[in-house]
Design an enzyme around this catalytic site. Structure first.
Site, short mmCIF file in Angstrom:
data_model
loop_
_atom_site.label_atom_id
_atom_site.label_comp_id
_atom_site.label_asym_id
_atom_site.label_seq_id
_atom_site.Cartn_x
_atom_site.Cartn_y
_atom_site.Cartn_z
N ASP A 127 1.11 -1.02 0.08
CA ASP A 127 0.07 0.07 -0.08
C ASP A 127 0.63 1.37 -0.01
O ASP A 127 2.07 1.36 0.86
CB ASP A 127 -0.95 0.10 1.46
CG ASP A 127 -2.31 0.75 0.66
OD1 ASP A 127 -2.62 0.55 -0.01
OD2 ASP A 127 -2.64 2.14 1.56
N SER A 128 0.89 2.27 -0.54
CA SER A 128 1.13 3.50 -1.10
C SER A 128 0.90 4.68 -0.79
O SER A 128 -0.30 4.26 -1.81
CB SER A 128 2.80 2.94 -2.25
OG SER A 128 1.95 2.51 -3.20
N GLY A 183 1.32 7.69 -11.86
CA GLY A 183 0.72 8.39 -11.02
C GLY A 183 0.63 9.39 -10.80
O GLY A 183 0.83 10.30 -11.97
P1 IMP Z 1 -3.21 2.32 -3.49
O1 IMP Z 1 -2.98 0.81 -5.30
O2 IMP Z 1 -4.02 2.88 -2.86
O3 IMP Z 1 -1.82 1.48 -2.77
O4 IMP Z 1 -2.67 3.44 -4.03
C1 IMP Z 1 -1.53 4.26 -4.46
C2 IMP Z 1 -2.00 5.41 -4.87
O5 IMP Z 1 -0.61 6.42 -4.83
C3 IMP Z 1 -2.04 5.75 -6.85
O6 IMP Z 1 -2.63 6.38 -6.44
C4 IMP Z 1 -0.76 6.59 -7.32
O7 IMP Z 1 -0.94 6.40 -8.45
C5 IMP Z 1 -0.20 6.60 -5.54
N1 IMP Z 1 1.29 6.15 -6.07
C6 IMP Z 1 2.06 4.94 -5.26
N2 IMP Z 1 2.95 4.61 -6.08
C7 IMP Z 1 3.49 5.63 -6.94
C8 IMP Z 1 4.92 5.69 -7.20
O8 IMP Z 1 6.04 4.83 -6.88
N3 IMP Z 1 4.86 6.90 -8.68
C9 IMP Z 1 3.60 7.76 -8.19
N4 IMP Z 1 2.27 7.60 -7.87
C10 IMP Z 1 2.67 6.70 -6.92
#
Ligand code: IMP
Length: 196
Positions: A65-66, A147
């Site tokens: 999760d990020s 993203g």
């Molecule tokens: P998740 O799928 O709920 O973890 O959503 C992660 C969100 O953070 C998404 O909107 C991604 O675009 C953004 N995100 C996470 N990692 C990155 C990255 O390495 N680059 C750009 N956006 C990221």
């Protein structure tokens, strides 16, 4: 080790597949549903996904999760990064909203955060966190990554390029996901040694 990746985001699958070598990442079978991201922290969300996938597949899993935290917005969008501009918002809409909401003459600091959770059906758990600090560009630049990358200027390189202007290797060397993956690799190696 073969690890099921509890994610369907093709960008994450590609990045993590390379970062977690020599382990082999297997995509989540199409019929397995992941729980909604209802947690208040990255770790909670990653843990929910890893546990659900381990339970459903009977295999060891990794979940990610990020998101991005903006200092001027008190750490938002954080765990809501994927839905910042609305439930079904595109990457472009989320990025546009972040550039709009962070004041031009205010605090431009941003950080990417990634939590990886390893889970086994037997109940083993391990979480690691990687961070990458940067500043928000005023306009998107570059076509790599995904993203928020076109507006994220990492502090690790001094030439002002955005994440979307770096090569994949340059991004992996400093990114939140790269840092978390290296911590997870170290832990998996120690776990293997302890079991040998
Ligand atoms: P998740 O799928 O709920 O973890 O959503 C992660 C969100 O953070 C998404 O909107 C991604 O675009 C953004 N995100 C996470 N990692 C990155 C990255 O390495 N680059 C750009 N956006 C990221």
């Amino acid at each position: 080790m073969e690890l099921v990746l509890a994610s369907r985001n093709p960008h994450k699958v590609r990045e993590l597949g390379a970062l977690l070598k020599p382990h082999e990442l297997v995509p989540l079978p199409a019929d397995i549903e992941l729980p909604p991201e209802t947690g208040e922290t990255f770790e909670e969300n990653a843990r929910l996904k890893a546990e659900a996938a381990a339970h459903a597949t009977g295999s060891p899993t990794i979940a990610d999760d990020s998101g991005i935290e903006a200092a001027a917005l008190g750490g938002r969008p954080g765990v809501r990064s994927a839905r910042f501009a609305g439930e079904d918002a595109s990457d472009e809409e989320n990025l546009e909203k972040l550039i709009h909401d962070v004041p031009r003459d205010g605090d431009r600091r941003v950080a990417y955060v990634c939590v990886l959770v390893f889970a086994t059906p037997a109940g083993d758990r391990h979480a690691v966190e990687g961070r990458c600090e940067g500043t928000l560009a005023e306009e998107p630049r570059g076509s790599g990554g995904f993203g928020y990358d076109p507006a994220f200027v990492p502090i690790d390189y001094s030439d002002g390029r955005t994440m979307a202007e770096l090569s994949q290797e340059e991004k992996d060397a400093i990114s939140h996901r790269g840092r978390a993956a290296r911590l997870m690799l170290d832990w998996l190696a120690e776990r293997d040694e302890a079991a040998a």
